[in-house]
Design an enzyme around this catalytic site. Structure first.
Site, PDB file in Angstrom:
ATOM      1  N   SER A  40       0.843  -1.201   0.000  1.00  0.00           N
ATOM      2  CA  SER A  40       0.000   0.000   0.000  1.00  0.00           C
ATOM      3  C   SER A  40       0.878   1.251   0.000  1.00  0.00           C
ATOM      4  O   SER A  40       2.071   1.176  -0.324  1.00  0.00           O
ATOM      5  CB  SER A  40      -0.935  -0.017   1.220  1.00  0.00           C
ATOM      6  OG  SER A  40      -1.920   0.973   1.090  1.00  0.00           O
ATOM      7  N   ASN A  41       0.325   2.390   0.360  1.00  0.00           N
ATOM      8  CA  ASN A  41       1.106   3.630   0.454  1.00  0.00           C
ATOM      9  C   ASN A  41       0.620   4.449   1.642  1.00  0.00           C
ATOM     10  O   ASN A  41      -0.304   4.051   2.337  1.00  0.00           O
ATOM     11  CB  ASN A  41       1.022   4.424  -0.857  1.00  0.00           C
ATOM     12  CG  ASN A  41      -0.415   4.719  -1.228  1.00  0.00           C
ATOM     13  OD1 ASN A  41      -1.122   5.399  -0.498  1.00  0.00           O
ATOM     14  ND2 ASN A  41      -0.867   4.188  -2.360  1.00  0.00           N
TER      15      ASN A  41
END
Ligand code: CTP
Length: 408
Positions: free
Chosen positions: A209-210
């Site tokens: 993810s980020n």
């Protein structure tokens, strides 16, 4: 043409500042534009101007207490009838109370109770205005969507010159007029807003993810709704509470976001794509948790996700498309490239390496670049204020499009 303030109910909160005398002029100007004005005074305000002045100018009883002699609960009745609440002058004390949710007298109680837009016109000595505590309180209120006008630099009651002078009544009233008008900016229109990160599953317990928190997208959704649009918010995982009154879809992966956005696209007038969509996902999904025994090394192959915005750009017809561009270098060049390759009307570009910009924080520093290449660089401000600017620009673009369609 009639004023947008005609037949509107404006609550005017007056707090303890020498600028309270200027509030009398505000009452006069609001009434001239056809508004009904309901003055509310704090105890400190009554030391500066007698309530009789406001009563006479507004032709309305001045609210001074939580309960009046007839035991009418003004903190319940006034917020409900309000189209707008203006606090002018707003002292540092009242701003501090509002920012902390304190409701220990009539004005701050009404602020908490009303759903009407709240506009704050601060007035104080420049020493107080500079105080980091006051500045933090202002930022906090702005992030909640409270609007501020002023203060200005000028002569202060202390005899000094500095920041802290209340904005002139005529300017405040003009601002209110525009604000009331902006509530109808997108009436009858539907916009889709995406927010947050996406999660790309690796196994049953892990994902790629980020750092996106969803704050920018949620602020856009809230502000769009504030301006009268129907908002469809499609959000990746975020700890934020979805704003009231929006149609909300929570998704996990880029593919899920793609599916939801595509299914809603035909019914919207535009899309603001603030989500930080993962460009890649693992090519394979492990059915169980990956165990480290018997594995010295783990090589994960990633494959590209669909580019949602690019595909929308190919299908867009007359719809407005806004893209976001978070970069660590060559910001403007990259932003202009995305405008063209993704068929965007507007790109909101930010350099995520700057302090006070990008992921997780409450503020942003962005540059808006439109399809004609026009550029507007905005200084650091709350994400809600950035959202206001983005919607201003969307409004302009919609109008230009309408005019060119009418001329064709
Ligand atoms: N976006 C999207 N679908 C993706 C990736 C991004 O719709 N799979 C959208 C984002 O929501 C954002 C814009 O595209 O509005 C960002 O552009 P993008 O090209 O993804 O930026 P980068 O990932 O930084 O691009 P690149 O690696 O091509 O520079």
């Amino acid at each position: 043409m009639d004023s947008a303030l005609k037949r509107k109910n404006v609550l005017l909160g007056i707090s303890g500042s020498i600028a309270a005398y200027k509030a009398a002029e505000i009452v006069r100007l609001l009434r001239k534009r056809g508004a009904a004005v309901y003055p509310i005074m704090t105890k400190a305000a009554t030391h500066f101007v007698h309530p009789i002045t406001f009563q006479a100018l507004a032709s309305q009883k001045v609210t001074l207490e939580l309960f009046d002699k007839n035991k009418e609960m003004r903190h319940l009745s006034l917020p409900r009838l309000a189209d707008l609440l203006l606090i002018a002058p707003a002292s540092a004390n009242v701003i501090g109370k509002m920012a902390s949710g304190i409701a220990d007298e009539i004005l701050t109680t009404i602020v908490l109770a009303t759903e009407a837009p709240v506009v704050i016109a601060p007035a104080m000595d420049h020493g107080m205005y500079k105080s980091p505590i006051l500045q933090r309180n202002i930022s906090k209120l702005k992030a909640f969507g409270y609007r501020f006008i002023g203060p200005e630099k000028g002569d202060l009651a202390s005899g000094e010159v500095g920041m802290g002078r209340m904005t002139e009544p005529s300017e405040i009233v003009q601002y209110l007029e525009e604000l009331i008008q902006s509530r109808d900016d997108f009436r009858g229109k539907t916009f889709l807003v995406t927010a947050g990160p996406t999660r790309e599953r690796l196994d049953t317990v892990r994902f790629f993810s980020n750092y996106s928190s969803g704050k920018m997208g949620y602020a856009l959704a809230e502000e769009g709704r504030w301006r009268g649009a129907k908002i469809i918010l499609v959000s990746g995982p975020s700890s934020l509470t979805p704003p009231g009154g929006v149609e909300f879809y929570r998704v996990e992966s880029a593919q899920e976001m793609y599916d939801t956005v595509m299914s809603k696209f035909p019914q919207v007038d535009g899309v603001l794509m603030a989500a930080a969509v993962s460009d890649y996902r693992p090519a394979r999904r492990w059915q169980n948790k990956i165990k480290k025994e018997s594995r010295e090394k783990l090589v994960v192959e990633l494959v590209q996700n669909p580019d949602i915005l690019k595909e929308l750009g190919e299908k867009k017809a007359n719809k407005i498309l806004v893209g976001f561009c978070a970069e660590t270098k060559d910001l403007e060049k990259e932003a202009r490239k995305k405008l063209i390759t993704k068929g965007l009307d507007l790109v909101v570009a930010n350099d995520v390496t700057l302090e006070g910009a990008g992921f997780e924080v409450d503020t942003n520093i962005v540059t808006l670049i439109d399809g004609q290449g026009k550029k507007e660089a905005l200084s650091r401000r709350s994400k809600r204020e950035v959202a206001q600017k983005v919607w201003d620009k969307v409004k302009q673009l919609t109008e230009v499009r309408k005019i060119s369609r009418e001329m064709a």
